[in-house]
Design a protein around this motif. Structure first.
Motif, PDB file in Angstrom:
ATOM      1  N   VAL A   1      21.811   5.156  27.986  1.00  0.00           N
ATOM      2  CA  VAL A   1      21.155   4.515  26.752  1.00  0.00           C
ATOM      3  C   VAL A   1      21.487   5.107  25.475  1.00  0.00           C
ATOM      4  N   LEU A   2      21.611   6.510  25.718  1.00  0.00           N
ATOM      5  CA  LEU A   2      21.710   7.349  24.414  1.00  0.00           C
ATOM      6  C   LEU A   2      23.101   7.403  23.928  1.00  0.00           C
ATOM      7  N   VAL A   3      24.330   6.967  24.760  1.00  0.00           N
ATOM      8  CA  VAL A   3      25.498   6.801  24.521  1.00  0.00           C
ATOM      9  C   VAL A   3      25.867   5.623  23.528  1.00  0.00           C
ATOM     10  N   VAL A   4      25.130   4.381  23.926  1.00  0.00           N
ATOM     11  CA  VAL A   4      25.269   3.286  23.251  1.00  0.00           C
ATOM     12  C   VAL A   4      24.503   3.423  21.875  1.00  0.00           C
ATOM     13  N   LEU A   5      23.444   3.796  21.666  1.00  0.00           N
ATOM     14  CA  LEU A   5      22.737   4.438  20.440  1.00  0.00           C
ATOM     15  C   LEU A   5      23.410   5.113  19.575  1.00  0.00           C
ATOM     16  N   ALA A   6      23.811   6.439  20.087  1.00  0.00           N
ATOM     17  CA  ALA A   6      24.534   7.245  19.508  1.00  0.00           C
ATOM     18  C   ALA A   6      25.763   6.852  18.661  1.00  0.00           C
ATOM     19  N   VAL A   7      26.593   6.010  19.385  1.00  0.00           N
ATOM     20  CA  VAL A   7      27.960   5.579  19.110  1.00  0.00           C
ATOM     21  C   VAL A   7      27.629   4.669  17.793  1.00  0.00           C
ATOM     22  N   ALA A   8      26.453   3.874  18.049  1.00  0.00           N
ATOM     23  CA  ALA A   8      26.212   2.692  17.089  1.00  0.00           C
ATOM     24  C   ALA A   8      25.745   3.307  15.784  1.00  0.00           C
ATOM     25  N   LEU A   9      24.953   4.345  15.909  1.00  0.00           N
ATOM     26  CA  LEU A   9      24.618   5.181  14.736  1.00  0.00           C
ATOM     27  C   LEU A   9      25.499   5.759  13.861  1.00  0.00           C
ATOM     28  N   THR A  10      26.511   6.583  14.598  1.00  0.00           N
ATOM     29  CA  THR A  10      27.570   7.099  13.937  1.00  0.00           C
ATOM     30  C   THR A  10      28.391   6.061  13.154  1.00  0.00           C
ATOM     31  N   VAL A  11      28.991   4.876  13.877  1.00  0.00           N
ATOM     32  CA  VAL A  11      29.657   3.876  13.001  1.00  0.00           C
ATOM     33  C   VAL A  11      29.102   3.367  11.864  1.00  0.00           C
ATOM     34  N   VAL A  12      27.385   3.229  11.923  1.00  0.00           N
ATOM     35  CA  VAL A  12      26.793   2.664  11.042  1.00  0.00           C
ATOM     36  C   VAL A  12      26.645   3.631   9.811  1.00  0.00           C
ATOM     37  N   LEU A  13      26.280   4.941  10.073  1.00  0.00           N
ATOM     38  CA  LEU A  13      26.327   5.952   9.075  1.00  0.00           C
ATOM     39  C   LEU A  13      27.503   6.367   8.405  1.00  0.00           C
ATOM     40  N   GLY A  14      28.544   6.574   9.225  1.00  0.00           N
ATOM     41  CA  GLY A  14      29.832   6.824   8.606  1.00  0.00           C
ATOM     42  C   GLY A  14      30.481   5.718   7.855  1.00  0.00           C
ATOM     43  N   GLY A  15      30.365   4.401   8.254  1.00  0.00           N
ATOM     44  CA  GLY A  15      30.623   3.130   7.345  1.00  0.00           C
ATOM     45  C   GLY A  15      29.751   3.135   6.191  1.00  0.00           C
ATOM     46  N   LEU A  16      28.634   3.445   6.118  1.00  0.00           N
ATOM     47  CA  LEU A  16      27.813   3.517   4.826  1.00  0.00           C
ATOM     48  C   LEU A  16      28.287   4.248   3.708  1.00  0.00           C
ATOM     49  N   LEU A  17      28.462   5.571   4.435  1.00  0.00           N
ATOM     50  CA  LEU A  17      29.078   6.688   3.501  1.00  0.00           C
ATOM     51  C   LEU A  17      30.293   6.342   2.924  1.00  0.00           C
ATOM     52  N   TRP A  18      31.363   5.763   3.768  1.00  0.00           N
ATOM     53  CA  TRP A  18      32.664   5.522   2.984  1.00  0.00           C
ATOM     54  C   TRP A  18      32.623   4.490   1.983  1.00  0.00           C
ATOM     55  N   TRP A  19      31.676   3.624   2.570  1.00  0.00           N
ATOM     56  CA  TRP A  19      31.589   2.220   1.374  1.00  0.00           C
ATOM     57  C   TRP A  19      30.993   2.868   0.042  1.00  0.00           C
TER      58      TRP A  19
ATOM     59  N   ALA B   1      26.282  21.141  18.996  1.00  0.00           N
ATOM     60  CA  ALA B   1      27.875  21.121  18.673  1.00  0.00           C
ATOM     61  C   ALA B   1      28.559  20.173  19.631  1.00  0.00           C
ATOM     62  N   VAL B   2      27.968  20.254  20.754  1.00  0.00           N
ATOM     63  CA  VAL B   2      28.636  19.369  21.836  1.00  0.00           C
ATOM     64  C   VAL B   2      28.335  17.907  21.603  1.00  0.00           C
ATOM     65  N   MET B   3      27.130  17.627  21.349  1.00  0.00           N
ATOM     66  CA  MET B   3      26.672  16.296  20.937  1.00  0.00           C
ATOM     67  C   MET B   3      27.288  15.614  19.710  1.00  0.00           C
ATOM     68  N   ALA B   4      27.816  16.427  19.009  1.00  0.00           N
ATOM     69  CA  ALA B   4      28.398  15.806  17.755  1.00  0.00           C
ATOM     70  C   ALA B   4      29.761  15.212  18.199  1.00  0.00           C
TER      71      ALA B   4
ATOM     72  N   GLY C   1      29.753  13.497  23.695  1.00  0.00           N
ATOM     73  CA  GLY C   1      28.713  14.298  23.379  1.00  0.00           C
ATOM     74  C   GLY C   1      27.177  13.659  24.088  1.00  0.00           C
ATOM     75  N   PRO C   2      27.292  12.554  23.613  1.00  0.00           N
ATOM     76  CA  PRO C   2      25.969  11.917  24.138  1.00  0.00           C
ATOM     77  C   PRO C   2      25.726  11.832  25.647  1.00  0.00           C
ATOM     78  N   LEU C   3      26.792  11.786  26.373  1.00  0.00           N
ATOM     79  CA  LEU C   3      26.732  11.694  27.924  1.00  0.00           C
ATOM     80  C   LEU C   3      25.999  13.046  28.373  1.00  0.00           C
ATOM     81  N   LEU C   4      26.089  14.050  27.601  1.00  0.00           N
ATOM     82  CA  LEU C   4      25.467  15.520  27.997  1.00  0.00           C
ATOM     83  C   LEU C   4      23.988  15.608  27.745  1.00  0.00           C
TER      84      LEU C   4
END
Length: 252
Positions: free
Chosen positions: A41-59, A219-222, A227-230
């Motif tokens: 569950v965490l992997v799916v959420l963490a990847v989605a949030l990383t993409v959303v936050l990163g995309g918002l920042l670059w925009w 640091a690992v989670m980032a 990361g989220p696997l752990l």
């Protein structure tokens, strides 16, 4: 737990507990079985949030060819510095979401870790003094909102030319480490009936140890995808903080 501050809190102690907790978690077949559900569950959420936050920042920070080299350099620094913040913050926000929406997943892994660390303590925690779903959920929401607010503030720090991108990510890492460990302790606090105000008192008294425990994990989670696997191992490993730090202090 009123005397939990009796144990000396320090960064090296937290790092030592992180290493010991990981060894105990890896050695436990029960922990390995329990954490897979949480990790998925965490992997799916963490990847989605990383993409959303990163995309918002670059925009929000566009880069084009019609700008001076100093502006171009400054905006790329903001993109990279803000991207580093997003990598640290996204797994934490995913963990908050799982703690609120699926608390039984984290609790199952935590109790497996406690049984591997201290069976007597696990037996006592099996008979919980329930905090209650509403109080526990409110506490998780408060931590998430406060963490997000600090993250936004630290992002503002990165806007300071040249110095900001160097200061923002390390400060975020330190704060995320302490908050991450606090969130890992949520199943424990719920089982002993500790409300949010009491949790704040305990966290302040052990802030250095909690940050030390959380630093290697954050640091690992980032790390994207890996990361989220752990997260499940971190949830089990925090049992050493409970047994050797919080409960040891309460016994004095």
């Amino acid at each position: 737990m009123s005397s939990a501050q009796a144990v000396s809190s320090s960064l090296p102690r937290g790092l030592q507990l992180a290493g010991r907790g990981l060894r105990l978690a890896l050695a436990s077949a029960e922990v390995r079985r329990a954490y897979f559900r949480l990790a998925a569950v965490l992997v799916v959420l963490a990847v989605a949030l990383t993409v959303v936050l990163g995309g918002l920042l670059w925009w929000m920070v566009p880069v084009d060819g019609d700008m001076s080299w100093t502006t171009w350099l400054g905006r790329w620094a903001l993109r990279l510095g803000g991207g580093a913040l997003a990598l640290v913050a996204a797994p934490m926000l995913a963990f908050f979401a799982v703690s609120i929406g699926f608390p039984f997943l984290a609790d199952g892994v935590f109790m497996a870790g406690v049984r591997a660390t201290d069976p007597a303590l696990a037996a006592r925690l099996e008979r919980p003094s329930e905090l209650g779903f509403v109080a526990a959920t409110v506490g998780s929401i408060k931590r998430a909102v406060y963490f997000l607010g600090v993250t936004v503030a630290l992002f503002a720090v990165t806007l300071v030319p040249f110095v900001g991108p160097l200061l923002g990510p390390p400060l975020q890492l330190w704060y995320a480490a302490r908050t991450f460990t606090w969130e890992l302790l949520d199943p424990y606090f719920e089982r002993v009936g500790s409300d949010y105000a009491h949790q704040q008192k305990i966290v302040r008294g052990h802030r250095a140890t909690l940050a030390g425990f959380g630093l290697p994990w954050v640091a690992v989670m980032a790390l994207p995808f890996v990361g989220p696997l752990l997260f499940g191992l971190a949830q089990a490993a925090v049992a050493t903080v409970v047994a050797d730090e919080l409960e040891a202090g309460a016994a004095r």
